[in-house]
Scaffold this motif. Structure first.
Motif: not given
Length: 241
Positions: A94-98, A104-107, A147-149
């Motif tokens: 999630x941190x990498x996404x933010x 990739x977390x969106x998957x 929601x991934x978060x």
């Protein structure tokens, strides 16, 4: 209770730092909630936004309670360690996404689309929102939006091994997301523009990554906790003498 306070503060900060992601997921709905209300009726707009967010946070706490029961069931089994590792890895993702480094977390969000497919029609029927009860119910339904978060935080909360604690952590997390979403609904352009800045997103992402690393089981936690315990014992010994 004193042991729970740092966790609640962490959950709140996690929600606050993830506000940029919430802005993308729910920002449009926040605007739609208040679009038809004249600017001079600011009090009414605020009431609808608060009701919506109360409903949303209630759903987070309910989800925390339910998944916390599963966490409690495995708290004293070998699976508990695996659950904590998965929660930490999701937080790091999630941190990498933010931070904008990896999406990739969106998957993971696809896991909840089946449930959302059944909830969305009921949520859509509540639009446009013209009363506080409708806003409250809409928030309660919208809280189940994939929601991934939220999923990352849910697993982290469940890894604590206590259903009530998991619910309280998700409650604190949900409250942490309030400033961003309420500001968006009130058309606070300065706040929302600040949250979209690259530097703010990087700071939030790195902080969540560090939190995920801290969540990973390992000697780093024992060292910090042991260091804090030793310091406390030294202070107590000094006071006695």
């Amino acid at each position: 209770m004193t042991d729970l306070l740092p966790l609640l503060a962490s959950a709140w900060v996690l929600g606050l730092l993830g506000g940029g992601h919430c802005l993308g997921m729910c920002g449009g709905l926040m605007g739609a909630l208040t679009m038809a209300i004249p600017p001079e009726q600011r009090g009414r707009r605020l009431r609808l936004l608060v009701a919506y967010n109360i409903g949303r946070v209630f759903s987070y706490a309910t989800a925390g309670l339910l998944i916390g029961l599963a966490g409690w069931a495995v708290a004293n089994s070998p699976a508990a360690m695996a659950l904590r590792v998965v929660a930490a890895l999701l937080l790091i993702s999630m941190g990498l996404y933010l931070a904008g480094w990896w999406s990739g977390l969106t998957r993971v969000e696809a896991l909840g689309r089946g449930l959302w497919r059944h909830i969305q029609p009921f949520a859509s029927r509540l639009m446009p929102v013209k009363s506080v009860p409708r806003a409250l119910l809409l928030g309660a339904l919208w809280g189940w939006l994939p929601c991934g978060l939220v999923y990352s935080t849910l697993l982290w909360a469940a890894s604590q091994g206590d259903a009530l604690e998991s619910a309280l952590l998700m409650l604190a997390f949900g409250v942490g997301t309030w400033p961003v979403l309420v500001a968006t609904g009130l058309a606070a352009e300065r706040i929302t523009a600040m949250l979209r800045k690259r530097g703010v997103r990087l700071t939030g992402g790195i902080a969540v990554i560090l939190f995920g690393v801290w969540t990973l089981p390992g000697p780093h936690q024992q060292w910090v906790m042991g260091h804090g315990s030793s310091a406390h014992q030294q202070q107590s010994s000094h006071l006695q003498h």
